[in-house]
Enzyme design. Structure first.
Site, short mmCIF file in Angstrom:
data_model
loop_
_atom_site.label_atom_id
_atom_site.label_comp_id
_atom_site.label_asym_id
_atom_site.label_seq_id
_atom_site.Cartn_x
_atom_site.Cartn_y
_atom_site.Cartn_z
N LYS A 1 0.80 -1.22 0.00
CA LYS A 1 0.00 0.00 0.00
C LYS A 1 0.84 1.28 0.00
CE LYS A 1 -4.02 -2.15 2.18
NZ LYS A 1 -5.00 -2.09 3.29
N ASP B 1 -10.11 1.95 1.49
CA ASP B 1 -10.12 1.47 2.88
C ASP B 1 -10.86 2.44 3.79
OD1 ASP B 1 -8.77 -0.93 2.56
OD2 ASP B 1 -6.79 -0.04 2.88
#
Length: 268
Positions: A61, A97
């Site tokens: 990420k 997210d």
């Protein structure tokens, strides 16, 4: 159209089940979604292949920020990309997210926590800070094993207008006065603190989704507290990914939920 989730380890990922359920319900018979083992050194090469979209999990990420051509403001401010879209063949980074966490919490009736305690200081913790800021929190404490190593995550909170305090996890007992406790600790990291957290009366969000309930989740349930597991977050961030990758706004949330719950029941 080809999509995938990349990460290491990735074999356990529930993302293929969720995305494939969406494609089936939407009638997207020419769309595929697979899980591909990929570490940081392999991401650059995979980004050059023809994709409709990619989901990224750990440990990709943060490194993805340096490899995509363009990036959403949210992903930049969070410091993490979990979604890659392709615009004229060029990779664009985004973050779903935060949406997943916000939706999971509001779905459970947790809407306006003024004070939040986050356990852990990694990429998921950074997304959690952005999410609770959207929900109206103004104060967050980060409880971590090594406070000196979480300056980057604390800065994320400050970008979103939060007052962030960093404290050692060893002193957790004194910190359990928040409206909401979010555990981003991996594996059994929260187990030693489960009963203590359950007795605090705080609402709890544990990002782990399997096996469920975790030791922490079970402790809060026994105490008749409010607890949210990681599956709703995973579900809703995947819903948003499907929207972004396919351009469809009629993503079948309940079909995806049912498929994910069935797979979890089968494998745990």
């Amino acid at each position: 159209m080809r999509c995938a989730v990349l990460g290491s380890p990735v074999r356990h990922s529930l993302s293929p089940v969720l995305h494939r359920a969406a494609y089936a319900a939407l009638g997207l018979s020419d769309w595929s979604y697979e899980a591909i083992e990929c570490d940081e050194s392999g991401l650059g090469g995979l980004l050059k292949e023809p994709w409709a979209g990619l989901s990224l999990t750990m440990p990709l990420k943060r490194v993805a920020l340096t490899l995509v051509d363009t990036c959403s403001e949210l992903a930049l401010n969070v410091g993490g990309v979990n979604t890659v879209l392709f615009r004229d063949g060029r990779p664009h980074g985004d973050n779903t997210d935060v949406y997943g966490i916000v939706t999971a919490l509001t779905e459970a009736g947790i809407r306006t926590p003024s004070s939040v305690l986050v356990l852990g200081g990694g990429a998921t913790a950074a997304s959690a800070l952005a999410a609770v800021a959207q929900l109206g929190a103004d104060r967050v404490t980060l409880a971590v094993r090594t406070p000196a190593r979480v300056g980057e995550t604390a800065t994320v909170g400050e970008r979103f207008g939060l007052s962030v305090t960093v404290r050692p996890l060893a002193g957790l007992r004194e910190l359990l006065t928040a409206d909401l406790v979010i555990s981003t600790l991996p594996g059994d990291g929260a187990d030693p603190y489960a009963e203590m957290i359950a007795r605090s009366g705080s609402a709890v969000f544990d990002v782990i989704y399997a096996p469920w309930p975790t030791v922490l989740g079970a402790a809060v349930q026994r105490a008749d507290g409010t607890v949210v597991g990681g599956f709703p977050m995973l579900l809703h961030q995947a819903v948003r990914q499907v929207e972004l990758m396919t351009g469809r706004t009629d993503v079948p949330v309940e079909a995806m939920r049912a498929a994910g719950e069935a797979e979890l029941a089968r494998t745990t």
